[in-house]
Design an enzyme around this catalytic site. Structure first.
Site, short mmCIF file in Angstrom:
data_model
loop_
_atom_site.label_atom_id
_atom_site.label_comp_id
_atom_site.label_asym_id
_atom_site.label_seq_id
_atom_site.Cartn_x
_atom_site.Cartn_y
_atom_site.Cartn_z
N ASP A 1 0.82 -1.21 0.00
CA ASP A 1 0.00 0.00 0.00
C ASP A 1 0.85 1.26 0.00
O ASP A 1 1.97 1.27 0.52
CB ASP A 1 -0.90 0.05 1.24
CG ASP A 1 -1.88 -1.11 1.30
OD1 ASP A 1 -2.10 -1.74 0.26
OD2 ASP A 1 -2.41 -1.36 2.39
N LYS A 2 0.30 2.34 -0.53
CA LYS A 2 1.00 3.62 -0.55
C LYS A 2 1.49 4.05 0.83
O LYS A 2 2.66 4.44 0.98
CB LYS A 2 0.09 4.71 -1.15
CG LYS A 2 0.73 6.09 -1.16
CD LYS A 2 -0.22 7.14 -1.74
CE LYS A 2 0.43 8.53 -1.71
NZ LYS A 2 -0.46 9.57 -2.27
#
Length: 264
Positions: free
Chosen positions: A73-74
């Site tokens: 995930d970012k």
């Protein structure tokens, strides 16, 4: 007398510095980098205006195309494994999909004090990205999702954030057995111990306290270790990634430094 600046030296001084990522492992088939929190792996509808992507940075850094084999995930930091050919990407992707000889370890700071260890077996409905998952079936039933975890450390702060006069937090190590999107974040929320800094699945008042008072304005989730058998050579690889300054400072403040070390 001061040195005379030539046109070439002026151009060099004005040239933008190329962004690079810490390389944790590299051979002719694979490269692993330490992805910082806040960096997308590839283009996504989540951040349509974002211009920085890990794939592009690593490609420019090593001068060749790279291919993702798993999700990160970012807002999550840590190990990002990339293949250097489509063939190896397929082989490694199959390993991740089947969880064949792949073990990932994540560090997370969560609200409250969960049990000393446990297994979260809770099916999750897949959340699809319009770009990255455009070929995926849109109406899937909830998929099996399993996360093992153990509590490493705890701390109690003499501050009232909810209804209690003190606030308690824990450092946990999580091992996702399956690889569903946002699995650890969603599973920790499911057992009522959301990860600090998780804007979507966490608690805003605790997130704000860490950001404003503890200088921790990020999701406190980090992929610290990955163990797997090389898809080409069969060699057992152990890749470790250190935490960033924000996460590291928090571990030091709470006396949790030793828990960030890889087991190997």
């Amino acid at each position: 007398m001061s040195a005379v600046e030539t046109p070439s030296s002026i151009e060099e001084a004005q040239a933008p510095v190329q962004e690079t990522l810490e390389v944790l492992y590299r051979d002719e088939h694979l490269i692993a980098v330490n992805k910082p929190s806040g960096l997308l792996v590839h283009r996504s509808m989540i951040d349509r205006h974002e211009t920085r992507f890990a794939l592009q940075i690593v490609r420019d850094q090593i001068g060749q195309y790279v291919y993702p084999v798993h999700r990160l995930d970012k807002p999550t930091s840590g190990i990002l494994l990339l293949a250097l050919s489509p063939e190896v990407a397929r082989l490694m992707g199959e390993k991740f999909q089947a969880q064949d000889d792949v073990r990932k370890s994540y560090l997370a700071v969560v609200r409250g004090i969960p049990p000393e260890q446990g297994v979260i077996d809770y099916a999750l409905k897949e959340k699809l990205d319009k770009i990255a998952d455009k070929k995926a079936k849109q109406d899937k039933p909830p998929q099996e999702a399993i996360t093992e975890y153990r509590r490493l450390q705890t701390v109690e702060l003499p501050v009232q954030i909810d209804r209690y006069p003190a606030s308690r937090y824990s450092l946990v190590e999580a091992h996702p057995i399956t690889g569903r999107k946002h699995q650890i974040r969603r599973h920790m929320k499911h057992i009522a111990h959301p990860i600090i800094g998780d804007a979507k699945h966490g608690k805003g008042n605790h997130n704000r306290y860490f950001a404003e008072n503890l200088d921790a304005d990020r999701l406190l989730l980090h992929c610290k270790e990955m163990i797997f058998c090389h898809p080409v050579t069969g060699e057992r690889l152990v890749i470790c990634a250190g935490v960033d300054d924000v996460f590291g400072s928090l571990l030091e403040r709470f006396g949790w430094n030793d828990s960030a070390v890889c087991a190997g």
